[in-house]
Design a protein around this motif. Structure first.
Motif, PDB file in Angstrom:
ATOM      1  N   LEU A   1      -2.029 -18.234   9.308  1.00 47.32           N
ATOM      2  CA  LEU A   1      -1.042 -17.520   8.629  1.00 47.32           C
ATOM      3  C   LEU A   1      -1.282 -16.049   8.821  1.00 47.32           C
ATOM      4  N   HIS A   2       0.045 -15.603   9.118  1.00 51.67           N
ATOM      5  CA  HIS A   2       0.023 -14.067   9.052  1.00 51.67           C
ATOM      6  C   HIS A   2       1.120 -13.575   8.012  1.00 51.67           C
ATOM      7  N   LYS A   3       0.433 -12.962   7.062  1.00 52.58           N
ATOM      8  CA  LYS A   3       1.126 -12.216   5.853  1.00 52.58           C
ATOM      9  C   LYS A   3       1.570 -10.793   6.298  1.00 52.58           C
ATOM     10  N   LEU A   4       2.885 -10.356   6.137  1.00 54.40           N
ATOM     11  CA  LEU A   4       3.273  -9.136   6.291  1.00 54.40           C
ATOM     12  C   LEU A   4       3.984  -8.617   4.930  1.00 54.40           C
ATOM     13  N   VAL A   5       3.526  -7.698   4.073  1.00 47.23           N
ATOM     14  CA  VAL A   5       4.070  -7.180   2.892  1.00 47.23           C
ATOM     15  C   VAL A   5       4.248  -5.623   2.927  1.00 47.23           C
ATOM     16  N   THR A   6       5.389  -5.528   2.350  1.00 48.80           N
ATOM     17  CA  THR A   6       5.624  -4.018   1.984  1.00 48.80           C
ATOM     18  C   THR A   6       5.727  -3.787   0.497  1.00 48.80           C
ATOM     19  N   LEU A   7       4.800  -3.056  -0.064  1.00 51.28           N
ATOM     20  CA  LEU A   7       4.442  -2.892  -1.457  1.00 51.28           C
ATOM     21  C   LEU A   7       4.812  -1.419  -2.003  1.00 51.28           C
ATOM     22  N   GLU A   8       5.115  -1.640  -3.201  1.00 51.18           N
ATOM     23  CA  GLU A   8       5.385  -0.356  -3.949  1.00 51.18           C
ATOM     24  C   GLU A   8       4.482  -0.290  -4.980  1.00 51.18           C
ATOM     25  N   VAL A   9       3.936   1.128  -5.124  1.00 51.80           N
ATOM     26  CA  VAL A   9       2.860   1.436  -5.759  1.00 51.80           C
ATOM     27  C   VAL A   9       3.196   2.693  -6.801  1.00 51.80           C
ATOM     28  N   GLN A  10       3.067   2.505  -8.289  1.00 56.31           N
ATOM     29  CA  GLN A  10       3.328   3.568  -9.099  1.00 56.31           C
ATOM     30  C   GLN A  10       2.267   4.715  -9.157  1.00 56.31           C
ATOM     31  N   LYS A  11       0.893   3.974  -9.180  1.00 61.25           N
ATOM     32  CA  LYS A  11      -0.017   5.075  -9.236  1.00 61.25           C
ATOM     33  C   LYS A  11      -0.505   5.191  -7.708  1.00 61.25           C
ATOM     34  N   THR A  12      -0.139   6.293  -7.244  1.00 62.22           N
ATOM     35  CA  THR A  12      -0.372   6.536  -5.816  1.00 62.22           C
ATOM     36  C   THR A  12      -1.774   7.010  -5.520  1.00 62.22           C
TER      37      THR A  12
ATOM     38  N   ALA B   1      -5.122 -15.685  -0.568  1.00 59.95           N
ATOM     39  CA  ALA B   1      -6.045 -14.838  -1.364  1.00 59.95           C
ATOM     40  C   ALA B   1      -6.242 -13.173  -1.182  1.00 59.95           C
ATOM     41  N   ILE B   2      -6.395 -13.137  -0.073  1.00 63.15           N
ATOM     42  CA  ILE B   2      -6.715 -11.561   0.433  1.00 63.15           C
ATOM     43  C   ILE B   2      -5.635 -10.807   0.174  1.00 63.15           C
ATOM     44  N   THR B   3      -4.366 -11.244   0.427  1.00 62.90           N
ATOM     45  CA  THR B   3      -3.001 -10.597   0.174  1.00 62.90           C
ATOM     46  C   THR B   3      -3.067 -10.339  -1.174  1.00 62.90           C
ATOM     47  N   ASN B   4      -3.500 -11.160  -1.988  1.00 61.80           N
ATOM     48  CA  ASN B   4      -3.239 -11.091  -3.400  1.00 61.80           C
ATOM     49  C   ASN B   4      -4.036 -10.028  -4.027  1.00 61.80           C
ATOM     50  N   ALA B   5      -5.278 -10.136  -3.448  1.00 59.95           N
ATOM     51  CA  ALA B   5      -6.429  -9.250  -3.877  1.00 59.95           C
ATOM     52  C   ALA B   5      -5.843  -7.861  -3.770  1.00 59.95           C
ATOM     53  N   TYR B   6      -5.446  -7.645  -2.644  1.00 58.38           N
ATOM     54  CA  TYR B   6      -4.965  -6.133  -2.297  1.00 58.38           C
ATOM     55  C   TYR B   6      -3.655  -5.749  -3.149  1.00 58.38           C
TER      56      TYR B   6
END
Length: 120
Positions: free
Chosen positions: A10-21, A99-104
């Protein structure tokens, strides 16, 4: 005729928004957190390539025997992109990738803007 039903991973690609930069500027924190995940999930690190930009954003590629983890941060937009791919001919690493993606996502306290899963 037989078809090969094997899927290398499985290859996961995510774009995330972070409020605490703050963590988008802290490459060493990301590396330390990643080292812990690599150990926790019994992965084998081959090497790390890292670049810190003038604005303190960073890009890191962690090469694994099983494939890679890559990140690119854009603090000015409160975003990052993350790429997690684990392949293995002996076992299915799908749940590890998730699990690794969720940890990040939890590490960055992030909101998911884009989430792609590619079964390779």
């Amino acid at each position: 005729m037989t078809t090969n039903t094997y899927s290398p991973g499985l290859h996961k690609l995510v774009t995330l928004e972070v409020q605490k930069t703050e963590k988008l500027f802290y490459s060493e924190g990301f590396i330390s957190f990643s080292e812990d995940l690599i150990s926790k999930y019994n992965l084998e690190k081959v090497g790390i390539s890292q670049h810190d930009f003038d604005n303190n954003s960073f890009t890191i590629a962690i090469c694994l025997k099983e494939s890679h983890i890559c990140i690119h941060t854009w603090p000015e937009f409160k975003q990052l992109t993350l790429d997690v791919y684990l392949c293995n001919y002996l076992q299915d690493n799908t749940e590890k990738v998730k699990a690794i993606t969720n940890a990040y996502i939890n590490y960055f306290e992030a909101i998911i803007l884009k989430d792609f899963e590619i079964n390779r």
